[in-house]
Design an enzyme around this catalytic site. Sequence first.
Site, PDB file in Angstrom:
ATOM      1  N   ASP A 242       0.941  -0.807  -0.094  1.00 38.84           N
ATOM      2  CA  ASP A 242      -0.003   0.291   0.089  1.00 38.84           C
ATOM      3  C   ASP A 242       0.823   0.944   0.164  1.00 38.84           C
ATOM      4  O   ASP A 242       1.720   1.507   0.231  1.00 38.84           O
ATOM      5  CB  ASP A 242      -1.164  -0.140   1.374  1.00 38.84           C
ATOM      6  CG  ASP A 242      -2.136   1.163   1.006  1.00 38.84           C
ATOM      7  OD1 ASP A 242      -1.626   1.713   0.867  1.00 38.84           O
ATOM      8  OD2 ASP A 242      -3.577   0.749   1.189  1.00 38.84           O
TER       9      ASP A 242
ATOM     10  N   HIS B 103     -10.483  -4.455  -3.379  1.00 38.88           N
ATOM     11  CA  HIS B 103      -8.563  -4.991  -2.489  1.00 38.88           C
ATOM     12  C   HIS B 103      -8.729  -5.424  -1.107  1.00 38.88           C
ATOM     13  O   HIS B 103      -9.971  -4.541  -0.873  1.00 38.88           O
ATOM     14  CB  HIS B 103      -7.560  -4.107  -3.037  1.00 38.88           C
ATOM     15  CG  HIS B 103      -8.288  -1.988  -2.737  1.00 38.88           C
ATOM     16  ND1 HIS B 103      -9.424  -1.949  -3.136  1.00 38.88           N
ATOM     17  CD2 HIS B 103      -8.194  -1.760  -1.509  1.00 38.88           C
ATOM     18  CE1 HIS B 103      -9.234  -0.629  -2.590  1.00 38.88           C
ATOM     19  NE2 HIS B 103      -8.881  -0.376  -1.957  1.00 38.88           N
TER      20      HIS B 103
ATOM     21  N   HIS C 114      -6.918  -5.314   1.997  1.00 35.52           N
ATOM     22  CA  HIS C 114      -5.948  -4.423   3.001  1.00 35.52           C
ATOM     23  C   HIS C 114      -5.519  -6.277   3.908  1.00 35.52           C
ATOM     24  O   HIS C 114      -6.073  -6.996   4.525  1.00 35.52           O
ATOM     25  CB  HIS C 114      -6.424  -3.834   3.595  1.00 35.52           C
ATOM     26  CG  HIS C 114      -6.730  -2.912   3.167  1.00 35.52           C
ATOM     27  ND1 HIS C 114      -5.758  -1.608   2.843  1.00 35.52           N
ATOM     28  CD2 HIS C 114      -8.190  -2.527   2.361  1.00 35.52           C
ATOM     29  CE1 HIS C 114      -6.435  -0.823   1.688  1.00 35.52           C
ATOM     30  NE2 HIS C 114      -7.914  -0.937   1.817  1.00 35.52           N
TER      31      HIS C 114
END
Length: 328
Positions: A62, A131, A133
């Site tokens: 990220d 997406h 995390h």
Amino acid sequence: MFVELLGKHLCGFGVVSFCQKISRFLRMQAVEKNCIFCRIVRKEDSKTVIEYETDTIVIFKDIRPATTFHFLAVPKQHIKNCKDLNLDHKPLLEEMKESLEKILREKGVDVEKESLLGFHWPPFNSVKHLHMHGMGPKNQMGFLAKFIFKPNNRWFCTEDSKTVIEYETDTIVIFKDIRPATTFHFLAVPKQHIKNCKDLNLDHKPLLEEMKESLEKILREKGVDVEKESLLGFHWPPFNSVKHLHMHGMGPKNQMGFLAKFIFKPNNRWFCTVSRKSFQEKRVGDTYGGGFLYDGVTGDFPRLSRPPIITAGGGTYSSTSSLSPLDL
């Protein structure tokens, strides 16, 4: 350009389905071309280093890490967000989870205690490409990061939220809401896939009554005063978070926070409640009881300009509708 002209030409001859397919294809092409994650999947973004890759997913760091190790698992297929997921995506989600955990273990993170995996719920997702995390250790997250990635809140749902069936019949299941609005908050969901309230008709009356009575039974068992402190109802499209009919049942109402009271404000444009009391409304000399408003032509609920009130009889009423009621 040729495809667009061909589609318009065929539309003139009534070939609507073909035109719709062409339109969807063109929109998807445009989305994938402009999507940053799709470009990363195609390795067109030189700044992003792929940490892990399979035939179906890629994983990379990220760019705004919330803690020491923070990765994103992204499917190669363009999926807009969590709301577009279905049971067919279960293997994909399992692969994303297991791959993120593997990478975090390799980085020395105690996955059992110090990892955090999950999705931001629309509209709080920053990129319109699904997406997951994966981050850790949690104890090194700052104040703002802890707020942004607060587990199972209204904006972030974690992978570790296991769904436990609290009650089940041949037609419905009931389980806890992962983002409870008060101490006890359950969802009654029909096993048959019904998209939302707008798809209901008179044949669904027994189903609605079962959902209502089952939720009230569970709330009573939890010690909630159902007569005074319970709240049951549906979010009206497009304000429903999941495209599968679900009735909320919660209580006590006096323990709901400010935001929860707004989201579940009774009989507003976004939330229609299931009332415990039938009501009557007089208009043009007619008495409207606790029955369904019924379209005698289609046999459906009328498409109202605002949410209906669902009465104890499982019916609906709108003072703006000119249709005749059918008391049941």
